[in-house]
Design a protein around this motif. Structure first.
Motif, mmCIF file in Angstrom:
data_model
loop_
_atom_site.group_PDB
_atom_site.id
_atom_site.type_symbol
_atom_site.label_atom_id
_atom_site.label_comp_id
_atom_site.label_asym_id
_atom_site.label_seq_id
_atom_site.Cartn_x
_atom_site.Cartn_y
_atom_site.Cartn_z
ATOM 1 N N TYR A 1 32.919 54.312 69.762
ATOM 2 C CA TYR A 1 33.434 55.419 68.949
ATOM 3 C C TYR A 1 32.299 56.348 68.539
ATOM 4 C CZ TYR A 1 35.815 57.933 65.185
ATOM 5 O OH TYR A 1 36.352 58.919 64.391
ATOM 6 N N MET A 2 31.208 55.754 68.093
ATOM 7 C CA MET A 2 30.058 56.564 67.689
ATOM 8 C C MET A 2 29.465 57.313 68.875
ATOM 9 S SD MET A 2 27.958 54.619 64.725
ATOM 10 C CE MET A 2 26.879 56.048 64.712
ATOM 11 N N ARG A 3 29.429 56.657 70.009
ATOM 12 C CA ARG A 3 28.887 57.320 71.200
ATOM 13 C C ARG A 3 29.726 58.540 71.583
ATOM 14 N NH1 ARG A 3 28.127 53.770 76.552
ATOM 15 N NH2 ARG A 3 30.391 53.807 76.420
ATOM 16 N N LYS A 4 31.026 58.451 71.343
ATOM 17 C CA LYS A 4 31.924 59.544 71.721
ATOM 18 C C LYS A 4 31.978 60.649 70.677
ATOM 19 C CE LYS A 4 36.634 60.376 73.404
ATOM 20 N NZ LYS A 4 37.927 59.731 73.781
ATOM 21 N N GLU B 1 29.997 60.673 67.527
ATOM 22 C CA GLU B 1 28.808 60.860 66.689
ATOM 23 C C GLU B 1 27.543 60.654 67.522
ATOM 24 O OE1 GLU B 1 28.167 61.826 63.670
ATOM 25 O OE2 GLU B 1 30.219 62.123 62.966
ATOM 26 N N GLY B 2 27.497 61.346 68.668
ATOM 27 C CA GLY B 2 26.386 61.170 69.596
ATOM 28 C C GLY B 2 25.025 61.479 68.994
ATOM 29 N N GLN B 3 24.930 62.560 68.238
ATOM 30 C CA GLN B 3 23.646 62.942 67.658
ATOM 31 C C GLN B 3 23.202 61.951 66.590
ATOM 32 O OE1 GLN B 3 24.155 66.999 66.301
ATOM 33 N NE2 GLN B 3 23.500 67.834 68.282
ATOM 34 N N ARG B 4 24.149 61.522 65.779
ATOM 35 C CA ARG B 4 23.826 60.555 64.738
ATOM 36 C C ARG B 4 23.400 59.228 65.360
ATOM 37 N NH1 ARG B 4 26.262 60.853 59.260
ATOM 38 N NH2 ARG B 4 27.660 62.379 60.210
ATOM 39 N N LEU B 5 24.083 58.847 66.445
ATOM 40 C CA LEU B 5 23.752 57.607 67.127
ATOM 41 C C LEU B 5 22.362 57.695 67.751
ATOM 42 C CD1 LEU B 5 24.653 54.814 68.145
ATOM 43 C CD2 LEU B 5 25.671 55.951 70.123
ATOM 44 N N GLU B 6 22.066 58.819 68.354
ATOM 45 C CA GLU B 6 20.746 59.009 68.964
ATOM 46 C C GLU B 6 19.643 58.927 67.913
ATOM 47 O OE1 GLU B 6 18.326 62.386 71.585
ATOM 48 O OE2 GLU B 6 20.485 62.574 71.215
ATOM 49 N N ALA B 7 19.889 59.532 66.754
ATOM 50 C CA ALA B 7 18.904 59.491 65.673
ATOM 51 C C ALA B 7 18.699 58.067 65.181
ATOM 52 C CB ALA B 7 19.361 60.384 64.520
ATOM 53 N N PHE B 8 19.793 57.302 65.112
ATOM 54 C CA PHE B 8 19.678 55.917 64.675
ATOM 55 C C PHE B 8 18.904 55.078 65.677
ATOM 56 C CE2 PHE B 8 21.278 51.615 65.271
ATOM 57 C CZ PHE B 8 20.915 51.048 64.064
ATOM 58 N N GLU B 9 19.197 55.258 66.958
ATOM 59 C CA GLU B 9 18.592 54.416 67.979
ATOM 60 C C GLU B 9 17.091 54.668 68.117
ATOM 61 O OE1 GLU B 9 21.123 55.149 71.350
ATOM 62 O OE2 GLU B 9 22.387 53.412 70.866
ATOM 63 N N GLU B 10 16.619 55.773 67.583
ATOM 64 C CA GLU B 10 15.171 56.004 67.579
ATOM 65 C C GLU B 10 14.477 55.076 66.597
ATOM 66 O OE1 GLU B 10 14.539 60.087 66.758
ATOM 67 O OE2 GLU B 10 15.306 60.797 68.695
ATOM 68 N N THR C 1 34.774 49.640 59.277
ATOM 69 C CA THR C 1 35.304 50.960 58.932
ATOM 70 C C THR C 1 35.458 51.820 60.173
ATOM 71 O OG1 THR C 1 34.248 50.864 56.754
ATOM 72 C CG2 THR C 1 34.903 53.041 57.572
ATOM 73 N N VAL C 2 34.450 51.805 61.031
ATOM 74 C CA VAL C 2 34.493 52.622 62.250
ATOM 75 C C VAL C 2 35.604 52.145 63.183
ATOM 76 C CG1 VAL C 2 33.180 53.448 64.241
ATOM 77 C CG2 VAL C 2 32.018 53.077 62.055
ATOM 78 N N GLU C 3 35.786 50.831 63.281
ATOM 79 C CA GLU C 3 36.832 50.289 64.153
ATOM 80 C C GLU C 3 38.218 50.704 63.656
ATOM 81 O OE1 GLU C 3 39.900 47.479 65.505
ATOM 82 O OE2 GLU C 3 39.106 47.592 63.462
ATOM 83 N N LEU C 4 38.425 50.685 62.343
ATOM 84 C CA LEU C 4 39.698 51.142 61.783
ATOM 85 C C LEU C 4 39.897 52.633 62.045
ATOM 86 C CD1 LEU C 4 39.754 49.256 58.360
ATOM 87 C CD2 LEU C 4 41.407 48.986 60.216
ATOM 88 N N LEU C 5 38.830 53.385 61.921
ATOM 89 C CA LEU C 5 38.890 54.824 62.181
ATOM 90 C C LEU C 5 39.297 55.084 63.627
ATOM 91 C CD1 LEU C 5 38.371 57.458 60.644
ATOM 92 C CD2 LEU C 5 36.013 57.376 61.441
#
Length: 215
Positions: A84-87, A89-98, A112-116
């Protein structure tokens, strides 16, 4: 995660090659509370790459249960949440993975994300409402336990007014049949000596309460 669980993971980590995918998954598991995103990413890598077969497991779920101690529902939620985040919230995910060990507070819990994700998949949900829920989840505007309760409300089956009327009519018909049997029981109790008087009185009280439902 309990101290015993951590010790078991540490013991397994000592036997794995540092830097290998298998070692990364186990490390991510140890950091699970702080970095579910990393674990979700690695689980996706493992299942789609089929690496668990090389590690002696015929089934991905068996690998997760035996080696990671994760149950199927948890694994599915982690993977769904990461995707879900990859689809969305790509930018947020990229920032986190750094900086995977320093999960920013604006990334919500995986539950929460799974329910969303489930709410988003409901066809009857207006796009504006979905966007609002998504924003609230990732902007940290709501307390997560309460927010998850709200999300679950949207996942409950929607009942139309016609269906509610049908259900009400069905309940009324069922109550009429029950009361008919109850009154037949009252008549039989009045003419029998097989039931003690004290029990008759208690049964009569129950019958009165049943009749009260008709009001």
């Amino acid at each position: 995660m309990t101290t015993t669980s951590v010790k078991k993971i540490d013991s397994r980590l000592e036997k794995l090659e540092p830097g290998s995918l298998r070692h990364q998954v186990m490390t991510a598991l140890r950091q699970f509370r702080a970095s579910w995103v990393e674990l979700g990413r690695l689980l996706n890598d493992v299942v789609y790459g089929g690496d668990y077969k090389e590690w002696g497991y015929d089934d991905f779920e068996v690998y997760c249960a035996r080696e990671l101690g994760l149950k199927k529902p948890t694994v599915q939620k982690l993977m769904v949440s990461y995707n879900y985040m990859r689809k969305y919230e790509g930018q947020r995910l990229e920032a986190f993975e750094e900086e995977p060990r320093q999960a920013p507070p604006e990334i919500p819990d995986f539950q929460t994300v799974e329910l969303l994700d489930r709410v988003r998949r409901r066809d009857e949900m207006p796009e504006e409402k979905i966007d609002e829920l998504h924003r609230r989840a990732f902007d940290g505007e709501s307390e997560e336990p309460e927010f998850r309760k709200e999300l679950r409300q949207y996942l409950r089956p929607q009942i139309s007014e016609e269906e509610m009327n049908d259900r009400s009519a069905s309940r009324k018909r069922e109550l009429v049949a029950i009361l008919r049997s109850a009154r037949d029981l009252r008549r039989r109790l009045a003419t029998t000596n097989a039931v003690p008087g004290g029990l008759k009185e208690r049964l009569e009280q129950c019958l009165v309460e049943l009749e009260g439902l008709e009001e």
